[in-house]
Design a protein around this motif. Structure first.
Motif, PDB file in Angstrom:
ATOM      1  N   UNK A 111      -4.880  24.054 -39.459  1.00  0.00           N
ATOM      2  CA  UNK A 111      -4.674  22.624 -39.226  1.00  0.00           C
ATOM      3  C   UNK A 111      -3.299  22.368 -38.617  1.00  0.00           C
ATOM      4  N   UNK A 112      -2.313  23.064 -39.159  1.00  0.00           N
ATOM      5  CA  UNK A 112      -0.947  22.900 -38.668  1.00  0.00           C
ATOM      6  C   UNK A 112      -0.850  23.310 -37.186  1.00  0.00           C
ATOM      7  N   UNK A 113      -1.474  24.463 -36.875  1.00  0.00           N
ATOM      8  CA  UNK A 113      -1.323  25.009 -35.525  1.00  0.00           C
ATOM      9  C   UNK A 113      -2.208  24.312 -34.485  1.00  0.00           C
ATOM     10  N   UNK A 114      -3.230  23.590 -34.942  1.00  0.00           N
ATOM     11  CA  UNK A 114      -4.125  22.951 -33.962  1.00  0.00           C
ATOM     12  C   UNK A 114      -3.985  21.436 -33.959  1.00  0.00           C
ATOM     13  N   UNK A 115      -2.998  20.939 -34.716  1.00  0.00           N
ATOM     14  CA  UNK A 115      -2.830  19.482 -34.798  1.00  0.00           C
ATOM     15  C   UNK A 115      -2.646  18.899 -33.396  1.00  0.00           C
ATOM     16  N   UNK A 116      -3.286  17.797 -33.149  1.00  0.00           N
ATOM     17  CA  UNK A 116      -3.214  17.050 -31.867  1.00  0.00           C
ATOM     18  C   UNK A 116      -3.832  17.801 -30.693  1.00  0.00           C
ATOM     19  N   UNK A 117      -4.557  18.877 -30.974  1.00  0.00           N
ATOM     20  CA  UNK A 117      -5.173  19.640 -29.884  1.00  0.00           C
ATOM     21  C   UNK A 117      -6.365  18.873 -29.297  1.00  0.00           C
ATOM     22  N   UNK A 119      -8.151  20.302 -26.597  1.00  0.00           N
ATOM     23  CA  UNK A 119      -8.957  21.239 -25.822  1.00  0.00           C
ATOM     24  C   UNK A 119      -9.977  22.017 -26.638  1.00  0.00           C
ATOM     25  N   UNK A 120     -10.051  21.699 -27.921  1.00  0.00           N
ATOM     26  CA  UNK A 120     -11.039  22.404 -28.759  1.00  0.00           C
ATOM     27  C   UNK A 120     -12.116  21.398 -29.172  1.00  0.00           C
ATOM     28  N   UNK A 121     -13.247  21.421 -28.466  1.00  0.00           N
ATOM     29  CA  UNK A 121     -14.282  20.400 -28.709  1.00  0.00           C
ATOM     30  C   UNK A 121     -14.709  20.328 -30.172  1.00  0.00           C
ATOM     31  N   UNK A 122     -14.761  21.458 -30.868  1.00  0.00           N
ATOM     32  CA  UNK A 122     -15.254  21.439 -32.245  1.00  0.00           C
ATOM     33  C   UNK A 122     -14.298  20.711 -33.188  1.00  0.00           C
ATOM     34  N   UNK A 123     -13.046  20.555 -32.756  1.00  0.00           N
ATOM     35  CA  UNK A 123     -12.075  19.900 -33.638  1.00  0.00           C
ATOM     36  C   UNK A 123     -11.876  18.417 -33.326  1.00  0.00           C
ATOM     37  N   UNK A 124     -12.630  17.914 -32.339  1.00  0.00           N
ATOM     38  CA  UNK A 124     -12.500  16.487 -32.013  1.00  0.00           C
ATOM     39  C   UNK A 124     -13.349  15.685 -33.010  1.00  0.00           C
ATOM     40  N   UNK A 127     -12.600  14.500 -39.248  1.00  0.00           N
ATOM     41  CA  UNK A 127     -12.153  15.314 -40.369  1.00  0.00           C
ATOM     42  C   UNK A 127     -12.111  16.809 -39.994  1.00  0.00           C
ATOM     43  N   UNK A 128     -11.090  17.177 -39.214  1.00  0.00           N
ATOM     44  CA  UNK A 128     -11.024  18.588 -38.765  1.00  0.00           C
ATOM     45  C   UNK A 128     -10.939  19.573 -39.937  1.00  0.00           C
TER      46      UNK A 128
END
Ligand code: S3P
Length: 179
Positions: A111-117, A119-124, A127-128
């Motif tokens: 979560x920390x490393x992908x915050x505000x990402x 480019x990762x469709x699965x995290x859009x 509730x990531x």
């Protein structure tokens, strides 16, 4: 140190596969290849676009095809996408043609490393954290199944993780060459 096969980095989104892959490539005489980048170059489109237009299924087909083409070339250090291990075919391919390293990463670190990402469709998602938890349940056993080497990346800078991997590879090499 040399391998006669590829070095394949697997692990979830935010594990640091790309950064660690680049560090390893600076220390080893093998080029670095990012599987997602190859998929994008071959498609002439971004990963979010591929997911939008072709769905996850279309993306997975492109992923397997790009993986086969990379594995068919000279040995390289390959950073895979987090879902690359979903297909049994992919797991078999990487195990047969590479030394597979699993970068173990907690949900918190992801979560920390992908915050505000973006480019990762699965995290859009709203509730990531839930998404990553659900993915981990399915995928963690598959990473373990595919990997030969496991390295914990939690709270460690990528350079340190790369050094640990190099050490483990040296040990593995020594074991293979001793009588
Ligand atoms: C995915 C991970 C992404 C990328 C795509 C799907 C996944 O790569 O392949 O968005 O299914 O976990 P990273 O692991 O490099 O973020």
């Amino acid at each position: 140190m040399s391998f006669d096969s590829h070095l394949v980095l697997i692990g979830p989104m935010g594990a640091g596969k790309s950064t660690i892959g680049r560090f390893l490539s600076e220390q080893l005489p093998y080029p670095y290849t990012d599987l997602d980048k190859v998929i994008e170059d071959r498609a002439g489109a971004s990963i979010p676009w591929i997911f939008d237009i072709e769905g996850e299924e279309g993306f997975r087909e492109r992923e397997t095809s790009a993986l086969k083409s990379i594995l068919g070339s000279d040995p390289q250090i390959i950073a895979t996408g987090g879902g690359c291990i979903l297909k049994p075919e992919n797991r078999e391919l990487i195990r047969k043609q590479g030394v597979v390293v699993y970068l173990v990463t907690s949900i918190e670190q992801q979560l920390e490393r992908t915050a505000k990402d973006k480019n990762r469709p699965l995290l859009q998602s709203e509730n990531p954290e839930q998404v990553l938890t659900d993915l981990a349940k399915i995928r963690n056993p598959l990473y373990c199944e595919a990997a030969e080497i496991k390295v914990d990346t939690n709270s460690k800078p990528p350079k340190l993780v790369a050094q640990e991997i190099l050490k483990l590879l040296h040990e593995r090499n020594d074991e293979n060459t001793s009588c």
